[in-house]
Design a protein around this motif. Structure first.
Motif, PDB file in Angstrom:
ATOM      1  N   ASP A  29       0.828  -1.198   0.000  1.00 41.80           N
ATOM      2  CA  ASP A  29       0.000   0.000   0.000  1.00 41.80           C
ATOM      3  C   ASP A  29       0.869   1.257   0.000  1.00 41.80           C
ATOM      4  O   ASP A  29       0.591   2.218  -0.735  1.00 41.80           O
ATOM      5  N   ALA A  32       2.514   1.747  -3.380  1.00 40.38           N
ATOM      6  CA  ALA A  32       1.554   2.231  -4.378  1.00 40.38           C
ATOM      7  C   ALA A  32       1.265   3.716  -4.179  1.00 40.38           C
ATOM      8  O   ALA A  32       1.247   4.493  -5.139  1.00 40.38           O
ATOM      9  N   ARG A  33       1.017   4.126  -2.945  1.00 35.44           N
ATOM     10  CA  ARG A  33       0.661   5.512  -2.671  1.00 35.44           C
ATOM     11  C   ARG A  33       1.819   6.477  -2.895  1.00 35.44           C
ATOM     12  O   ARG A  33       1.614   7.632  -3.276  1.00 35.44           O
ATOM     13  N   ARG A  35       4.477   6.231  -4.961  1.00 33.39           N
ATOM     14  CA  ARG A  35       5.269   5.815  -6.128  1.00 33.39           C
ATOM     15  C   ARG A  35       6.112   6.943  -6.711  1.00 33.39           C
ATOM     16  O   ARG A  35       7.133   6.680  -7.361  1.00 33.39           O
ATOM     17  N   ILE A  63      -3.701  -4.316  -5.636  1.00 32.02           N
ATOM     18  CA  ILE A  63      -3.505  -3.009  -5.005  1.00 32.02           C
ATOM     19  C   ILE A  63      -2.780  -2.076  -5.972  1.00 32.02           C
ATOM     20  O   ILE A  63      -3.163  -0.915  -6.152  1.00 32.02           O
ATOM     21  N   LYS A  66      -5.199  -1.066  -8.822  1.00 30.26           N
ATOM     22  CA  LYS A  66      -6.231  -0.118  -8.395  1.00 30.26           C
ATOM     23  C   LYS A  66      -5.678   1.303  -8.309  1.00 30.26           C
ATOM     24  O   LYS A  66      -6.376   2.278  -8.636  1.00 30.26           O
ATOM     25  N   GLN A  67      -4.425   1.419  -7.867  1.00 32.88           N
ATOM     26  CA  GLN A  67      -3.834   2.738  -7.710  1.00 32.88           C
ATOM     27  C   GLN A  67      -3.016   3.169  -8.925  1.00 32.88           C
ATOM     28  O   GLN A  67      -2.306   4.185  -8.876  1.00 32.88           O
ATOM     29  N   HIS A  69      -0.419   1.813 -10.367  1.00 38.52           N
ATOM     30  CA  HIS A  69       1.032   1.643 -10.286  1.00 38.52           C
ATOM     31  C   HIS A  69       1.480   0.683 -11.383  1.00 38.52           C
ATOM     32  O   HIS A  69       0.929  -0.404 -11.535  1.00 38.52           O
ATOM     33  N   ASP A 300      -8.922  -5.310  -3.254  1.00 35.82           N
ATOM     34  CA  ASP A 300      -7.835  -4.579  -3.906  1.00 35.82           C
ATOM     35  C   ASP A 300      -7.323  -3.412  -3.058  1.00 35.82           C
ATOM     36  O   ASP A 300      -6.725  -2.468  -3.574  1.00 35.82           O
ATOM     37  N   THR A 301      -7.574  -3.477  -1.753  1.00 34.80           N
ATOM     38  CA  THR A 301      -7.015  -2.522  -0.792  1.00 34.80           C
ATOM     39  C   THR A 301      -6.589  -3.297   0.449  1.00 34.80           C
ATOM     40  O   THR A 301      -7.080  -4.405   0.689  1.00 34.80           O
TER      41      THR A 301
END
Length: 437
Positions: A29, A32-33, A35, A63, A66-67, A69, A300-301
């Protein structure tokens, strides 16, 4: 710089040893956030537990997708293949799994001692199991890619990092205690966490916040001291979070790590543990539920339940450290890490591993100078450092006498009869993991 090694690309390859851990989605997570801070092109999860690895790998891909990445996520049980060409290797393994942890938290209680996976006799057991395995992994990394950084999140972080550095590996240790305090203090003050800098000193899981600076701006070198304000305005909340008496914390005038409760209120903790059972049993049930959630192809989180597993802010700390080491952070930053002392705390040997703020960039880790440590804290730091030296000697060379010496030196043991009893129990519960036993 390591960040541009791969055919001129700035995309990094990271490998996570212990990638089948239920912790891993927290790390994913954060990757992804964040990146833009840490541009990952390839992420490899490595673990001998193939079935768990597939579950975690599938969730990691979802994950990332969804974001948005773009990184490729792969899984493998092959350590050599997994770490090949990696820019950084993150260690988060647990030798013996939760079953071994449950033993670490149980048999010391039979002797009236704290049962905990990083402190006391249980922590020694974990070190004895872990150090040889980690050194084997590190040798493989060195053969495959000697330029890779090894970031150790595996407990006991101080002893494991000291083993890695003593063997000449390019390694640094990471713990989430400091970033946890930073985030909590920032929340109390109502400011961005980047404005909070800690005067954090000690050893892994044996630290004190001696000061809290509210910076004038992110990255600034100037600011004002706000620890007295925090203790005055939020003393009860801070003390409750530590499970320590508020009057005691106010008297200290610092904020100790919650692990200090094992020292400051040892007997009370033993009574609590005997009454409520091991944390390992609770974690095992949380892990069972998490793995069921991870198996859902619609997930997906990271699930909310993961917050009960522990490791808060682990991913943010990892991203900050790795991005600085690999040169993608835009320059040096100050971070709390576990690294070689080299005179920073003059009352400790140079090769001791301390946990302090350090300047980190692509050239390495440089611990910042520290003002003199108060005797009330320095005495305990010195004693535990001596224990860690003996614990590492036992982990490297084996032998009942070395285990006994380490236990006798530990401030929570320190008696002949007790060290004897604990040594016998430690060896009886860990023979399958100790080649020399």
């Amino acid at each position: 710089m390591a960040a541009t090694l791969k055919s001129g690309s700035s995309a990094l390859k990271l490998a996570v040893v212990g990638g089948g851990s239920t912790y891993t989605p927290e790390l994913i997570d954060g990757f992804a956030r964040l990146r833009d801070t840490l541009p990952i092109g390839e992420l490899v999860l490595i673990d001998p537990a193939a079935e768990r690895l597939e579950l975690i790998g599938g969730l990691a891909r979802r994950i990332f997708a969804k974001q948005g990445h773009p990184a490729a996520v792969s899984v493998t049980t092959d350590l050599t293949a997994g770490v090949a060409d990696a820019d950084a290797v993150l260690l988060q393994l647990r030798v013996g799994g939760q079953a071994a942890r449950n033993q670490d938290e149980t048999w010391p209680l039979e002797c009236g001692c704290v049962g905990q996976e990083t402190t006391g006799a249980g922590g020694l057991a974990k070190a004895l199991r872990t150090v040889p395995v980690v050194l084997g992994i590190a040798e493989q990394v060195r053969r495959t890619n000697p330029d890779a950084w090894i970031v150790d999140f595996t407990n006991p972080v101080g002893i494991v990092t000291r083993a890695l550095q003593s063997a000449g590996h390019k390694a640094v240790g990471l713990c989430n205690v400091a970033i946890g305090f930073q985030r909590k203090f920032a929340a109390h003050l109502g400011v961005d966490p980047e404005l909070v800098r800690l005067d954090h000193v000690g050893l892994n899981h044996l630290t004190w916040e001696r000061g809290v600076t509210l910076l004038d701006a992110p990255g600034a070198t100037s600011g004002r001291e706000v620890l007295p304000t925090l203790l005055a305005d939020f003393g009860k909340e801070i003390a409750d979070d530590l499970h320590l008496p508020q009057a005691f914390v106010q008297r200290l005038g610092v904020v100790p790590s919650y692990y200090l409760r094992y020292f400051y209120q040892h007997d009370a903790v033993v009574e609590e543990l005997l009454a409520q059972g091991s944390r390992a049993a609770q974690v095992a049930e949380i892990e069972r539920q998490l793995l069921e959630l991870y198996a859902d192809p619609a997930l997906d989180t990271k699930p909310e339940l993961l917050g009960k597993r522990g490791g808060a802010f682990y991913s943010e700390a990892a991203v900050q450290l790795i991005s600085a080491l690999l040169g993608t952070a835009g320059g040096a930053s100050v971070q709390v890490v576990n690294t070689r002392n080299d005179g920073v705390l003059p009352f400790l040997p140079d090769d001791a591993v301390i946990e302090v703020p350090a300047e980190v960039d692509a050239d390495g880790v440089r611990p910042l100078p520290q003002r003199p440590v108060e005797p009330l804290f320095a005495g305990l730091i010195s004693a535990v450092t001596s224990y860690e030296h003996l614990a590492l000697d036992a982990a490297l060379h084996g032998g009942r006498d070395r285990v006994f010496d380490a236990l006798l030196a530990h401030p929570l043991v320190g008696r002949i009869e007790l060290a004897d009893q604990l040594t016998d129990r430690l060896l009886a519960h860990n023979r399958e993991h100790l080649a020399w036993a």
